[in-house]
Write a protein that holds these residues in place. Structure first.
Motif, PDB file in Angstrom:
ATOM      1  N   HIS A 178      15.756  37.393  28.828  1.00 62.03           N
ATOM      2  CA  HIS A 178      16.883  38.270  29.151  1.00 62.03           C
ATOM      3  C   HIS A 178      18.019  37.362  29.586  1.00 62.03           C
ATOM      4  O   HIS A 178      17.872  36.614  30.548  1.00 62.03           O
ATOM      5  N   LEU A 179      19.127  37.415  28.876  1.00 57.64           N
ATOM      6  CA  LEU A 179      20.271  36.544  29.158  1.00 57.64           C
ATOM      7  C   LEU A 179      21.462  37.371  29.603  1.00 57.64           C
ATOM      8  O   LEU A 179      21.816  38.356  28.957  1.00 57.64           O
ATOM      9  N   VAL A 180      22.060  36.956  30.721  1.00 59.68           N
ATOM     10  CA  VAL A 180      23.231  37.636  31.252  1.00 59.68           C
ATOM     11  C   VAL A 180      24.227  36.561  31.680  1.00 59.68           C
ATOM     12  O   VAL A 180      23.837  35.517  32.203  1.00 59.68           O
ATOM     13  N   TYR A 181      25.512  36.818  31.444  1.00 62.41           N
ATOM     14  CA  TYR A 181      26.557  35.942  31.941  1.00 62.41           C
ATOM     15  C   TYR A 181      27.227  36.616  33.125  1.00 62.41           C
ATOM     16  O   TYR A 181      27.579  37.791  33.079  1.00 62.41           O
ATOM     17  N   LEU A 182      27.370  35.858  34.198  1.00 63.43           N
ATOM     18  CA  LEU A 182      28.002  36.336  35.424  1.00 63.43           C
ATOM     19  C   LEU A 182      29.314  35.579  35.633  1.00 63.43           C
ATOM     20  O   LEU A 182      29.470  34.460  35.186  1.00 63.43           O
ATOM     21  N   GLN A 183      30.201  36.212  36.346  1.00 63.96           N
ATOM     22  CA  GLN A 183      31.447  35.527  36.714  1.00 63.96           C
ATOM     23  C   GLN A 183      31.693  35.782  38.194  1.00 63.96           C
ATOM     24  O   GLN A 183      32.309  36.770  38.572  1.00 63.96           O
TER      25      GLN A 183
END
Length: 184
Positions: A178-183
């Motif tokens: 599961h890949l998520v990009y956070l900022q």
């Protein structure tokens, strides 16, 4: 006058055996559907837990934004972060990041079956931090029939904007990621 009595023997037995075979095939099909549903339920539960774990890390990074933006939360797959607890004493930003990662990685390992994680900066947009969680695939072994083959489903993949080093954006073999990009 002779009455011709037609006696049929064994037909009821054959009909009963055919009915039993049909019933057995139906029960086996139902058992297969139930087993598949169990696998899918476990996968859905793991994916929901992965979402919660990403939210947890995001909240931790929000409390330590400068360190998160400077790569202080980087973590490779199979790495064990060495962080002390920052609850009893005051910590600087780097120590807080190490403590957060240690606690978070322990949660990943405890809550996901065969859980592992990587945290990395996006090479194309350094403001974004990628978080990839991996856990054991609940899928069966690859089948020789191409239509039923799940090798493409469980095959590792590489994120195009992830670092080419062992910083950790390659999904391990035989894992669901599961890949998520956070900022932050």
């Amino acid at each position: 006058m002779h009455q011709h009595i037609n006696k049929q023997r064994g037909i009821s037995l054959i009909e009963a055996l055919v009915a039993l075979v049909i019933l057995a095939v139906g029960v086996l099909g139902l058992a297969g559907v139930q087993a598949r549903q169990l696998v899918e339920t476990r996968t859905a539960n793991s994916r929901a837990m992965a979402v919660r774990l990403v939210e947890d890390l995001n909240e931790r990074m929000q409390l330590n934004v400068a360190t998160a933006r400077n790569g202080g939360y980087a973590l490779a797959f199979n790495a064990t972060p060495a962080g002390g607890a920052c609850t009893a004493s005051s910590c600087n930003a780097a120590q807080l990041a190490a403590s957060d990662l240690a606690q978070w990685k322990a949660n990943v390992t405890a809550l996901l079956p065969g859980g592992n994680a990587a945290v990395f900066r996006n090479n194309q947009d350094p403001r974004q931090i990628g978080v990839m969680l991996a856990w054991n695939a609940n899928e069966g072994k690859a089948n020789s029939n191409a239509a039923l083959n799940n090798a493409a489903y469980t095959a590792p993949f590489v994120v195009a904007d992830a670092p080419s080093t062992a910083a950790g954006a390659t999904c391990p073999a035989n894992a669901i990621c599961h890949l998520v990009y956070l900022q932050p």
